[in-house]
Design a protein around this motif. Sequence first.
Motif, PDB file in Angstrom:
ATOM      1  N   ARG A  74       0.825  -1.220   0.000  1.00 44.10           N
ATOM      2  CA  ARG A  74       0.000   0.000   0.000  1.00 44.10           C
ATOM      3  C   ARG A  74       0.855   1.265   0.000  1.00 44.10           C
ATOM      4  NH1 ARG A  74      -5.473  -1.534   1.370  1.00 44.10           N
ATOM      5  NH2 ARG A  74      -5.566  -3.748   0.876  1.00 44.10           N
ATOM      6  N   GLU A  75       2.091   1.170   0.493  1.00 43.09           N
ATOM      7  CA  GLU A  75       2.968   2.340   0.513  1.00 43.09           C
ATOM      8  C   GLU A  75       3.368   2.784  -0.891  1.00 43.09           C
ATOM      9  OE1 GLU A  75       3.774   4.055   3.268  1.00 43.09           O
ATOM     10  OE2 GLU A  75       2.383   2.696   4.292  1.00 43.09           O
ATOM     11  N   GLU A  76       3.244   1.878  -1.866  1.00 43.56           N
ATOM     12  CA  GLU A  76       3.605   2.220  -3.241  1.00 43.56           C
ATOM     13  C   GLU A  76       2.495   2.980  -3.963  1.00 43.56           C
ATOM     14  OE1 GLU A  76       6.482   1.818  -4.754  1.00 43.56           O
ATOM     15  OE2 GLU A  76       7.418   0.898  -3.016  1.00 43.56           O
ATOM     16  N   TRP A  77       1.316   3.012  -3.374  1.00 39.96           N
ATOM     17  CA  TRP A  77       0.192   3.734  -3.968  1.00 39.96           C
ATOM     18  C   TRP A  77       0.215   5.184  -3.505  1.00 39.96           C
ATOM     19  CZ3 TRP A  77      -4.019   1.687  -6.927  1.00 39.96           C
ATOM     20  CH2 TRP A  77      -3.965   0.305  -7.146  1.00 39.96           C
ATOM     21  N   SER A  78       0.008   6.116  -4.415  1.00 41.76           N
ATOM     22  CA  SER A  78      -0.075   7.527  -4.021  1.00 41.76           C
ATOM     23  C   SER A  78      -1.477   7.884  -3.536  1.00 41.76           C
ATOM     24  CB  SER A  78       0.324   8.434  -5.189  1.00 41.76           C
ATOM     25  OG  SER A  78      -0.600   8.322  -6.255  1.00 41.76           O
ATOM     26  N   THR A  96      -1.200  -2.660 -11.869  1.00 43.57           N
ATOM     27  CA  THR A  96      -0.162  -1.679 -11.546  1.00 43.57           C
ATOM     28  C   THR A  96      -0.504  -0.915 -10.268  1.00 43.57           C
ATOM     29  OG1 THR A  96      -1.230   0.062 -12.842  1.00 43.57           O
ATOM     30  CG2 THR A  96       0.355  -1.337 -13.990  1.00 43.57           C
ATOM     31  N   TYR A  97       0.521  -0.286  -9.666  1.00 42.78           N
ATOM     32  CA  TYR A  97       0.262   0.703  -8.618  1.00 42.78           C
ATOM     33  C   TYR A  97      -0.384   1.934  -9.274  1.00 42.78           C
ATOM     34  CZ  TYR A  97       3.356  -2.076  -5.622  1.00 42.78           C
ATOM     35  OH  TYR A  97       3.914  -3.091  -4.898  1.00 42.78           O
ATOM     36  N   ASP A  98      -1.255   2.593  -8.512  1.00 42.94           N
ATOM     37  CA  ASP A  98      -1.993   3.759  -9.021  1.00 42.94           C
ATOM     38  C   ASP A  98      -2.775   3.428 -10.293  1.00 42.94           C
ATOM     39  OD1 ASP A  98      -1.263   5.388  -6.933  1.00 42.94           O
ATOM     40  OD2 ASP A  98       0.428   6.279  -7.989  1.00 42.94           O
ATOM     41  N   GLU A  99      -3.286   2.212 -10.378  1.00 42.53           N
ATOM     42  CA  GLU A  99      -4.162   1.828 -11.490  1.00 42.53           C
ATOM     43  C   GLU A  99      -5.291   2.842 -11.622  1.00 42.53           C
ATOM     44  OE1 GLU A  99      -7.202  -1.870 -12.638  1.00 42.53           O
ATOM     45  OE2 GLU A  99      -5.775  -2.091 -11.000  1.00 42.53           O
ATOM     46  N   HIS A 100      -5.617   3.191 -12.862  1.00 43.19           N
ATOM     47  CA  HIS A 100      -6.672   4.176 -13.062  1.00 43.19           C
ATOM     48  C   HIS A 100      -7.337   4.001 -14.422  1.00 43.19           C
ATOM     49  CE1 HIS A 100      -3.034   6.141 -14.774  1.00 43.19           C
ATOM     50  NE2 HIS A 100      -3.878   6.532 -15.714  1.00 43.19           N
ATOM     51  N   VAL A 101      -8.465   4.672 -14.581  1.00 43.66           N
ATOM     52  CA  VAL A 101      -9.176   4.673 -15.853  1.00 43.66           C
ATOM     53  C   VAL A 101      -9.538   6.110 -16.196  1.00 43.66           C
ATOM     54  CG1 VAL A 101     -11.465   4.359 -14.807  1.00 43.66           C
ATOM     55  CG2 VAL A 101     -11.061   3.606 -17.163  1.00 43.66           C
ATOM     56  N   GLU A 102      -9.445   6.444 -17.462  1.00 43.60           N
ATOM     57  CA  GLU A 102      -9.896   7.744 -17.954  1.00 43.60           C
ATOM     58  C   GLU A 102     -11.418   7.697 -18.064  1.00 43.60           C
ATOM     59  OE1 GLU A 102      -8.043  10.354 -18.547  1.00 43.60           O
ATOM     60  OE2 GLU A 102      -5.988   9.521 -18.569  1.00 43.60           O
ATOM     61  N   GLU A 117      -9.523  12.420  -9.988  1.00 46.45           N
ATOM     62  CA  GLU A 117      -8.691  13.614 -10.155  1.00 46.45           C
ATOM     63  C   GLU A 117      -8.341  13.775 -11.624  1.00 46.45           C
ATOM     64  OE1 GLU A 117      -4.258  15.188  -8.866  1.00 46.45           O
ATOM     65  OE2 GLU A 117      -5.336  13.869  -7.488  1.00 46.45           O
ATOM     66  N   ASP A 118      -8.537  14.980 -12.143  1.00 44.74           N
ATOM     67  CA  ASP A 118      -8.207  15.304 -13.532  1.00 44.74           C
ATOM     68  C   ASP A 118      -8.833  14.310 -14.518  1.00 44.74           C
ATOM     69  OD1 ASP A 118      -6.681  17.482 -12.723  1.00 44.74           O
ATOM     70  OD2 ASP A 118      -4.857  16.269 -12.528  1.00 44.74           O
ATOM     71  N   GLY A 119     -10.063  13.927 -14.256  1.00 48.98           N
ATOM     72  CA  GLY A 119     -10.778  13.059 -15.174  1.00 48.98           C
ATOM     73  C   GLY A 119     -10.417  11.603 -15.097  1.00 48.98           C
ATOM     74  N   ARG A 120      -9.635  11.236 -14.078  1.00 50.35           N
ATOM     75  CA  ARG A 120      -9.254   9.840 -13.896  1.00 50.35           C
ATOM     76  C   ARG A 120      -9.808   9.310 -12.576  1.00 50.35           C
ATOM     77  NH1 ARG A 120      -2.724   9.956 -15.271  1.00 50.35           N
ATOM     78  NH2 ARG A 120      -2.920  10.172 -17.552  1.00 50.35           N
ATOM     79  N   LEU A 121     -10.262   8.070 -12.576  1.00 53.01           N
ATOM     80  CA  LEU A 121     -10.666   7.412 -11.343  1.00 53.01           C
ATOM     81  C   LEU A 121      -9.608   6.373 -10.998  1.00 53.01           C
ATOM     82  CD1 LEU A 121     -14.181   6.316 -10.233  1.00 53.01           C
ATOM     83  CD2 LEU A 121     -12.262   4.742  -9.951  1.00 53.01           C
ATOM     84  N   TYR A 122      -9.076   6.475  -9.764  1.00 51.05           N
ATOM     85  CA  TYR A 122      -7.959   5.638  -9.327  1.00 51.05           C
ATOM     86  C   TYR A 122      -8.445   4.518  -8.416  1.00 51.05           C
ATOM     87  CZ  TYR A 122      -4.689   9.169 -11.052  1.00 51.05           C
ATOM     88  OH  TYR A 122      -3.977  10.031 -11.848  1.00 51.05           O
ATOM     89  N   GLY A 123      -7.787   3.373  -8.521  1.00 52.46           N
ATOM     90  CA  GLY A 123      -8.059   2.284  -7.593  1.00 52.46           C
ATOM     91  C   GLY A 123      -7.847   0.927  -8.226  1.00 52.46           C
ATOM     92  N   ARG A 124      -7.581  -0.060  -7.380  1.00 54.23           N
ATOM     93  CA  ARG A 124      -7.383  -1.417  -7.868  1.00 54.23           C
ATOM     94  C   ARG A 124      -8.673  -1.916  -8.530  1.00 54.23           C
ATOM     95  NH1 ARG A 124      -3.744  -2.759  -9.333  1.00 54.23           N
ATOM     96  NH2 ARG A 124      -2.328  -3.722  -7.826  1.00 54.23           N
ATOM     97  N   GLY A 125      -8.525  -2.389  -9.756  1.00 56.14           N
ATOM     98  CA  GLY A 125      -9.668  -2.872 -10.517  1.00 56.14           C
ATOM     99  C   GLY A 125     -10.333  -1.823 -11.374  1.00 56.14           C
TER     100      GLY A 125
END
Length: 382
Positions: free
Chosen positions: A80-84, A355-361, A93-101
Amino acid sequence: MDAELTEIIAELVSRETENPPGNERRAAEYVHEWLTDRGVDAELVSEPYEDRPQVAARVGEGDPTVVLNGHIDVVPAGDREEWSRPPYGAEVEDGRLYGRGSADMKTGVAVGMKALADLKAPIESGELGGSLAFQAVIGEETAEPGTKTLLERGHDGDYGVVLEPTGMRTATSEKGLAWYEITVAGEPSHASRPTQGDNAISNARPVLAALEAYDDRIGEREDDLVGRAHATVTQIEAGTKENVVPEDAVITVDRRFLPDESADQVDAEIDDLLAEVEADHGVETSWRRTRTYESAAIDPDSRLADVFREASAERADVPTDPWGVKASTDVRNFVNDASIEAITWGPGDLAQAHTYDEHVELADATAGLRALEDALGTLLDE
């Protein structure tokens, strides 16, 4: 961006469904409740595992039936420390949704849910012919029979769309995957008397060399859509203590195979490879295949593929040339097990998976929803 779609993605991402151990229940219950609240005929299916329900839903009764499929399990978030950002915070944030999956593949699940609800009225009124089915399945990340079980229980159709993140490219083929554990034998002794034993790590060297040569050799096999075959050593485990000569070493191999290869064929190749090492070097080995995703392919010029290529190109700058995915998905269960013509297609970037900080536009998610509904409208109106 579609606000309701964003809300669904966020809700799914916030419900941690790591596999292992396989705790998909909270996501399955949310999907079921969301669909039934909108009048969709949906059920929780307690197979193949009682404590890990899946969702099967359907609107309409006519032909053809298109099945939308997505898995709700995710790989562990890791350190979890590798995730911002919190991996299950579903922060935007900035049109992206962050999270595992978020990319792999709860956005695909959300898009399927929303399309099912949006098309319910035109299907039931007869404005669109055919019917639409939806599956939210368990166990894809660990090759468990979630999708296969639903198809066997009759939650099937004429076409399948596995909503993995392909950037809205239409994949008509995919590589297979087989994992192997090769055990190299030795004899333990105290490290102060190393010649009394037989060091399994030393014995593993010719096995590793043979595997490297094997990877080079099969690299000459190539498929126009999915690329070359691979055999990659991904883990080596040996030893019990610093001062003990190890009695065995376990080598893990990730073998990616092409649509015209099979797991049985790869088994025979591993067998032959190890037999040759044993004959040349006197090394005792054994092996087992621990996980398998068979390869799958359909006609790249099928009507299903053409419709999705055209719909994607209309909604985004997406190539329309034939293409295959190098990863493995549950499309194999549609094509190989149920003989259903199926593609892998969905919004999101596959490079974000695991990946760490996985996200979707979120703009891509909305474009994907619109393209999916366009394609379904074409297929169901024929």
